[in-house]
Scaffold this motif. Structure first.
Motif, PDB file in Angstrom:
ATOM      1  N   LYS A   4       0.827  -1.211   0.000  1.00 37.28           N
ATOM      2  CA  LYS A   4       0.000   0.000   0.000  1.00 37.28           C
ATOM      3  C   LYS A   4       0.862   1.262   0.000  1.00 37.28           C
ATOM      4  CE  LYS A   4      -3.663  -2.373   2.573  1.00 37.28           C
ATOM      5  NZ  LYS A   4      -4.469  -2.398   3.819  1.00 37.28           N
ATOM      6  N   SER A   5       2.013   1.202   0.663  1.00 31.71           N
ATOM      7  CA  SER A   5       2.864   2.385   0.762  1.00 31.71           C
ATOM      8  C   SER A   5       3.653   2.653  -0.513  1.00 31.71           C
ATOM      9  CB  SER A   5       3.836   2.233   1.935  1.00 31.71           C
ATOM     10  OG  SER A   5       4.742   1.154   1.693  1.00 31.71           O
ATOM     11  N   VAL A  25      -5.413   7.224  -8.303  1.00 32.37           N
ATOM     12  CA  VAL A  25      -6.728   6.610  -8.509  1.00 32.37           C
ATOM     13  C   VAL A  25      -6.835   5.219  -7.883  1.00 32.37           C
ATOM     14  CG1 VAL A  25      -7.082   7.902 -10.634  1.00 32.37           C
ATOM     15  CG2 VAL A  25      -6.106   5.602 -10.759  1.00 32.37           C
ATOM     16  N   VAL A  26      -5.705   4.594  -7.541  1.00 31.88           N
ATOM     17  CA  VAL A  26      -5.747   3.217  -7.063  1.00 31.88           C
ATOM     18  C   VAL A  26      -6.424   3.117  -5.692  1.00 31.88           C
ATOM     19  CG1 VAL A  26      -3.470   3.293  -5.945  1.00 31.88           C
ATOM     20  CG2 VAL A  26      -4.395   1.102  -6.751  1.00 31.88           C
ATOM     21  N   ASN A  27      -7.248   2.096  -5.527  1.00 26.13           N
ATOM     22  CA  ASN A  27      -7.857   1.767  -4.240  1.00 26.13           C
ATOM     23  C   ASN A  27      -7.068   0.599  -3.657  1.00 26.13           C
ATOM     24  OD1 ASN A  27      -9.442   1.069  -2.074  1.00 26.13           O
ATOM     25  ND2 ASN A  27     -11.310   0.702  -3.239  1.00 26.13           N
ATOM     26  N   THR A  64       8.132  -4.099  -6.964  1.00 27.10           N
ATOM     27  CA  THR A  64       8.935  -3.233  -7.830  1.00 27.10           C
ATOM     28  C   THR A  64       8.095  -2.695  -8.969  1.00 27.10           C
ATOM     29  OG1 THR A  64      10.905  -4.544  -7.307  1.00 27.10           O
ATOM     30  CG2 THR A  64      11.016  -3.142  -9.241  1.00 27.10           C
ATOM     31  N   LEU A  65       7.231  -3.545  -9.502  1.00 25.38           N
ATOM     32  CA  LEU A  65       6.357  -3.132 -10.597  1.00 25.38           C
ATOM     33  C   LEU A  65       5.336  -2.097 -10.125  1.00 25.38           C
ATOM     34  CD1 LEU A  65       5.631  -3.402 -13.511  1.00 25.38           C
ATOM     35  CD2 LEU A  65       4.480  -5.564 -13.007  1.00 25.38           C
ATOM     36  N   ARG A  66       4.806  -2.273  -8.928  1.00 30.14           N
ATOM     37  CA  ARG A  66       3.870  -1.280  -8.381  1.00 30.14           C
ATOM     38  C   ARG A  66       4.523   0.104  -8.325  1.00 30.14           C
ATOM     39  NH1 ARG A  66       2.399  -5.930  -4.987  1.00 30.14           N
ATOM     40  NH2 ARG A  66       0.147  -6.335  -5.233  1.00 30.14           N
ATOM     41  N   GLN A  67       5.770   0.144  -7.857  1.00 33.02           N
ATOM     42  CA  GLN A  67       6.464   1.424  -7.746  1.00 33.02           C
ATOM     43  C   GLN A  67       6.602   2.108  -9.099  1.00 33.02           C
ATOM     44  OE1 GLN A  67       9.956  -0.128  -5.526  1.00 33.02           O
ATOM     45  NE2 GLN A  67       9.560   1.535  -4.080  1.00 33.02           N
ATOM     46  N   SER A  68       6.880   1.307 -10.117  1.00 31.62           N
ATOM     47  CA  SER A  68       7.088   1.875 -11.443  1.00 31.62           C
ATOM     48  C   SER A  68       5.777   2.260 -12.117  1.00 31.62           C
ATOM     49  CB  SER A  68       7.859   0.887 -12.316  1.00 31.62           C
ATOM     50  OG  SER A  68       8.421   1.517 -13.433  1.00 31.62           O
ATOM     51  N   LEU A  69       4.702   1.560 -11.794  1.00 32.43           N
ATOM     52  CA  LEU A  69       3.394   1.894 -12.347  1.00 32.43           C
ATOM     53  C   LEU A  69       2.823   3.173 -11.734  1.00 32.43           C
ATOM     54  CD1 LEU A  69       1.712  -1.644 -12.323  1.00 32.43           C
ATOM     55  CD2 LEU A  69       2.158  -0.286 -14.375  1.00 32.43           C
ATOM     56  N   SER A  70       3.255   3.482 -10.517  1.00 28.96           N
ATOM     57  CA  SER A  70       2.614   4.532  -9.720  1.00 28.96           C
ATOM     58  C   SER A  70       2.476   5.866 -10.435  1.00 28.96           C
ATOM     59  CB  SER A  70       3.384   4.747  -8.413  1.00 28.96           C
ATOM     60  OG  SER A  70       3.197   3.659  -7.551  1.00 28.96           O
ATOM     61  N   SER A  71       3.519   6.311 -11.105  1.00 28.63           N
ATOM     62  CA  SER A  71       3.511   7.650 -11.687  1.00 28.63           C
ATOM     63  C   SER A  71       3.067   7.686 -13.144  1.00 28.63           C
ATOM     64  CB  SER A  71       4.900   8.293 -11.563  1.00 28.63           C
ATOM     65  OG  SER A  71       5.157   8.639 -10.214  1.00 28.63           O
ATOM     66  N   HIS A  83      -5.262  -5.566  -5.080  1.00 28.38           N
ATOM     67  CA  HIS A  83      -5.694  -6.549  -4.097  1.00 28.38           C
ATOM     68  C   HIS A  83      -4.525  -7.251  -3.406  1.00 28.38           C
ATOM     69  CE1 HIS A  83     -10.027  -6.352  -5.220  1.00 28.38           C
ATOM     70  NE2 HIS A  83      -9.491  -5.815  -6.290  1.00 28.38           N
ATOM     71  N   GLY A  84      -3.354  -6.613  -3.463  1.00 27.88           N
ATOM     72  CA  GLY A  84      -2.215  -7.139  -2.741  1.00 27.88           C
ATOM     73  C   GLY A  84      -1.639  -8.391  -3.371  1.00 27.88           C
TER      74      GLY A  84
END
Length: 313
Positions: A4-5, A25-27, A64-71, A83-84
């Motif tokens: 989540k962070s 926008v992500v929940n 790692t992929l979440r971090q790169s998708l974030s922006s 959903h983790g």
């Protein structure tokens, strides 16, 4: 670190809603039963890679992929939920079934699901998750962007090199057609026995040295005539090692990155025009341990961006 962070990045408040990015926008605390557009689920597993004698480290791929998708900019009309990750179980088949069950549940309430791998053994879980969700009459097809056919015979257990052999044998035992197409195959990374099995199962493929938009769409057009429901999986070792060094088995040649993205866009249009349902995709073999300057991670995020756009057409 909690997944989540990881969802944070730049914001462009001056551009309003049209300037939002994925992290805005992500929940990250979604209800499983709430209907949505794009759902993410992580498969932080590299047990299959180790069993296949590859370089471990793909278990760190999802975060790692979440971090790169974030922006990345959010360009889809609809919602995004994360959903983790699943929690790996003692054996790989148990973990794959757990993942399959999560995918099935998410497909019931979302337009599409994007899996974040993890080793390519994610494919077995993804297929069974879609198969459990789809009707018995659904003709499911698998398109795999990969240097490897991953049709190895379990010896004696499944691994990241066996998922499509596992699926093929399940289809045979359950009276289902095995519809499989592998794009970017390296003749230097697959034994003759694997090509023999591919021919035996009427597998479609295109070699890495032949891969371009025209040839890929020609092969895929013929393949897509056989199916009505699509699952796409992108193994990051399909790309050249210069573009994707952070993988379990780097490719000596690989396939052009822009061509792959254009093929994904073409798939979105083709499925929409021909009433083929495309609810599921995943990204496999991202190994941040061996990445350089986040090359592989950034490319994987761009692949995820294009997959979600194409599936939500």
């Amino acid at each position: 670190m909690s997944y989540k962070s990881l969802w944070q990045g730049r914001t462009d408040t001056e551009d309003g809603v049209r300037g939002q990015r994925w992290h805005q926008v992500v929940n990250v605390e979604p209800a499983e039963s709430k209907c949505g557009t794009v759902a993410l689920i992580g498969y932080p597993v590299d047990q299959g890679v180790s069993l296949n004698k590859g370089r471990p480290g793909a278990g760190g791929g999802p975060n790692t992929l979440r971090q790169s998708l974030s922006s990345l900019p959010w360009v889809i009309e609809g919602s995004l939920s994360d959903h983790g990750d699943i929690s790996p179980l003692p054996t790989l088949p148990q973990t794959q079934q757990l993942y399959a069950d999560r995918v099935t549940g998410l497909l019931a309430n979302n337009k599409c699901v994007l899996g974040l791998g993890g080793g390519h053994d994610i494919a077995r879980g993804s297929f069974h998750g879609l198969q459990q969700f789809a009707s018995e009459q659904a003709r499911i097809g698998i398109i795999n962007f990969d240097a490897h056919l991953d049709l190895r015979k379990p010896a004696p257990v499944s691994s990241s090199g066996t998922p499509f052999r596992d699926i093929s044998e399940w289809c045979s035992a359950n009276g289902r057609a095995f519809n499989y197409c592998c794009m970017g195959v390296s003749v230097a990374a697959n034994t003759p026995a694997l090509f023999d099995y591919a021919r035996l199962t009427d597998t479609y493929w295109l070699e890495d040295v032949d891969f371009d938009l025209a040839k890929a769409t020609s092969v895929l057009s013929a393949f897509l005539n056989r199916i009505d429901t699509l699952y796409v999986t992108v193994c990051m070792d399909a790309f050249p090692a210069s573009a994707a060094p952070g993988v379990s088995a780097p490719a000596a040649v690989g396939i052009d990155t822009a061509a792959v993205l254009n093929v994904i866009r073409w798939l979105g249009r083709y499925c929409h025009q021909h009433n083929i349902t495309w609810p599921l995709a995943d990204i496999a073999e991202l190994n941040p341990t061996f990445d350089k300057e986040n090359k592989t991670t950034r490319l994987a995020a761009r692949v995820g961006f294009e997959l979600t756009r194409a599936m939500t057409k």
